[in-house]
Design a protein around this motif. Structure first.
Motif, PDB file in Angstrom:
ATOM      1  N   ILE A 359       0.878  -1.178   0.000  1.00 33.28           N
ATOM      2  CA  ILE A 359       0.000   0.000   0.000  1.00 33.28           C
ATOM      3  C   ILE A 359       0.909   1.219   0.000  1.00 33.28           C
ATOM      4  CG2 ILE A 359      -1.923   1.173   1.153  1.00 33.28           C
ATOM      5  CD1 ILE A 359      -1.262  -2.060   2.619  1.00 33.28           C
ATOM      6  N   ARG A 360       0.724   2.097  -0.976  1.00 27.71           N
ATOM      7  CA  ARG A 360       1.560   3.290  -1.093  1.00 27.71           C
ATOM      8  C   ARG A 360       0.687   4.510  -1.370  1.00 27.71           C
ATOM      9  NH1 ARG A 360       7.027   1.625  -2.906  1.00 27.71           N
ATOM     10  NH2 ARG A 360       6.993  -0.559  -3.538  1.00 27.71           N
ATOM     11  N   PRO A 361       1.113   5.695  -0.926  1.00 24.63           N
ATOM     12  CA  PRO A 361       0.404   6.911  -1.331  1.00 24.63           C
ATOM     13  C   PRO A 361       0.739   7.221  -2.783  1.00 24.63           C
ATOM     14  CG  PRO A 361       2.312   7.471   0.009  1.00 24.63           C
ATOM     15  CD  PRO A 361       2.258   5.975  -0.041  1.00 24.63           C
ATOM     16  N   VAL A 362      -0.260   7.526  -3.591  1.00 22.10           N
ATOM     17  CA  VAL A 362      -0.041   7.759  -5.019  1.00 22.10           C
ATOM     18  C   VAL A 362       0.970   8.883  -5.251  1.00 22.10           C
ATOM     19  CG1 VAL A 362      -1.168   8.578  -7.140  1.00 22.10           C
ATOM     20  CG2 VAL A 362      -2.254   6.799  -5.738  1.00 22.10           C
ATOM     21  N   GLU A 363       0.931   9.916  -4.397  1.00 21.05           N
ATOM     22  CA  GLU A 363       1.801  11.078  -4.617  1.00 21.05           C
ATOM     23  C   GLU A 363       3.191  10.938  -3.989  1.00 21.05           C
ATOM     24  OE1 GLU A 363      -0.038  14.737  -3.548  1.00 21.05           O
ATOM     25  OE2 GLU A 363      -1.564  14.602  -5.103  1.00 21.05           O
ATOM     26  N   ASN A 364       3.464   9.833  -3.287  1.00 18.98           N
ATOM     27  CA  ASN A 364       4.780   9.678  -2.658  1.00 18.98           C
ATOM     28  C   ASN A 364       5.190   8.205  -2.668  1.00 18.98           C
ATOM     29  OD1 ASN A 364       7.094  10.504  -1.356  1.00 18.98           O
ATOM     30  ND2 ASN A 364       6.173  10.690   0.664  1.00 18.98           N
TER      31      ASN A 364
END
Length: 378
Positions: A359-364
């Motif tokens: 799970i990752r933040p799209v912007e980072n």
């Protein structure tokens, strides 16, 4: 030793120091709080062997209203002493050490005498060189800790996994924690002339972030062979470091994926919380995600043989890749989603039903990843 001081300023600092003091210690004097009065101010110390906290109240700061009549030091029973000071009637109080370490505390109409201990018997604080200090903005440091400490192990069988691994080099800081079921990794840019690889106990980091008040703008970090020192706002927070070699976790994070979903983190969190209402009643505490790529459907299932079942169609932003059925512990996903803070667009990437997903933040994407190992249910 004799002084008077503003009670609220004193309590602010004893509350910080109290975090390091445990009633369950094999060294009886460590259940106490050490007061050390010098010409320039009062130093208050608490320790439990793993962490030590000192707070300094300056005589020069008029707000402290610190009036020194005679210098000296004493160790007082922390639990009683702190409660007494909190409940005193006046804005200021006086403290005087009498014969045999008896300590007189007066404020308004109240007068307490409590038995102290000789401060010479209190263990010395660790020595940490402050020459090569690293400086972090407080909000960024708290964010890094909050996003990684959730994945530390609570099992003492592998002590290194109860800590967060900080790797510092010319590329910046990489902070990683894993309990072998999940992993959290965060990277930030910092400038350092030295290279460090240290493991800080998760409990220490949790207490540290609770100690740092919102008014603190930056925090300084100094590292020695087996101790780390964080200093901020007249407070010094020491923690022992964990011995051992942290596992190489980079190879655990998959580079490719066969299925990807993007969500709003707060929407997905709400869905997982609903699905876990029933899974928590079940012995294995597992929920299942079923992805039908062609139909553009993602469904969450939870069940408890004793209570019933739940099924919820997920509201996602984008779906691509192959069909998939995967089961996992919902608590791990809830912790991961909360760590993104507020409403963030996140990407979940899967390789197969039995491989960990990320799970990752799209912007980072490059600097923050959470990884969860699925549960085999067949």
């Amino acid at each position: 030793m004799k002084f008077s001081i503003d009670r609220s300023k004193f309590v602010n600092q004893t509350n910080n120091v109290q975090r390091a003091i445990s009633s369950k210690t094999t060294i009886p004097i460590l259940t106490g709080m050490k007061l050390d009065l010098a010409e320039n101010g009062l130093t208050i110390t608490g320790s439990n062997s793993d962490i030590s906290i000192t707070a300094f109240i300056s005589q020069e700061d008029a707000d402290n209203d610190l009036v020194i009549e005679s210098t000296g030091s004493i160790v007082l029973p922390a639990k009683f002493f702190n409660e007494i000071i909190k409940k005193l009637p006046g804005d200021n109080f006086n403290l005087e050490v009498l014969d045999n370490n008896q300590t007189l505390i007066t404020s308004g109409v109240s007068e307490f005498t409590i038995n102290g201990l000789d401060a010479n018997n209190y263990p010395h604080l660790p020595e940490v060189e402050a020459a090569d200090q690293l400086t972090f903005p407080t909000d960024l440091f708290k964010e890094v800790v909050g996003q990684t400490v959730i994945a530390v192990s609570t099992q003492e069988s592998r002590p290194v996994l109860t800590g967060v691994n900080f790797v510092i080099n010319q590329d910046g800081l990489t902070s990683v924690a894993t309990d072998s079921h999940r992993l959290a990794q965060r990277k930030i840019d910092i400038t350092s002339d030295e290279e460090y690889n240290l493991i800080i106990p998760g409990k220490s980091l949790t207490e540290l972030t609770r100690t740092i008040s919102d008014s603190v703008k930056e925090i300084k970090m100094s590292i020695s062979e087996n101790q780390v020192l964080f200093s901020f706002d007249n407070v010094m927070f020491y923690s022992r470091l964990l011995d051992g070699r942290y596992p190489e976790t980079d190879r655990l994070i998959p580079e490719d994926s066969s299925t990807k979903l993007t969500f709003d983190s707060s929407n997905l969190l709400a869905s997982v919380e609903r699905a876990s209402l029933l899974s928590h009643e079940s012995r294995n505490n597992v929920i299942k995600l079923v992805i039908k790529a062609e139909d553009k459907k993602a469904t969450l299932f939870g069940n408890s043989p004793e209570v019933g079942t739940v099924e919820e169609a997920l509201d996602f932003n984008n779906l691509e890749g192959e069909d998939l059925e995967i089961s996992f512990n919902p608590d791990y996903l809830k912790d991961a989603l909360r760590s993104f803070g507020g409403s963030t667009e996140i990407e979940m990437s899967f390789t197969s039903a039995l491989h960990p997903f990320t799970i990752r933040p799209v912007e980072n994407k490059d600097n923050f990843v959470q990884l969860i190992t699925p549960v085999r249910t067949f």
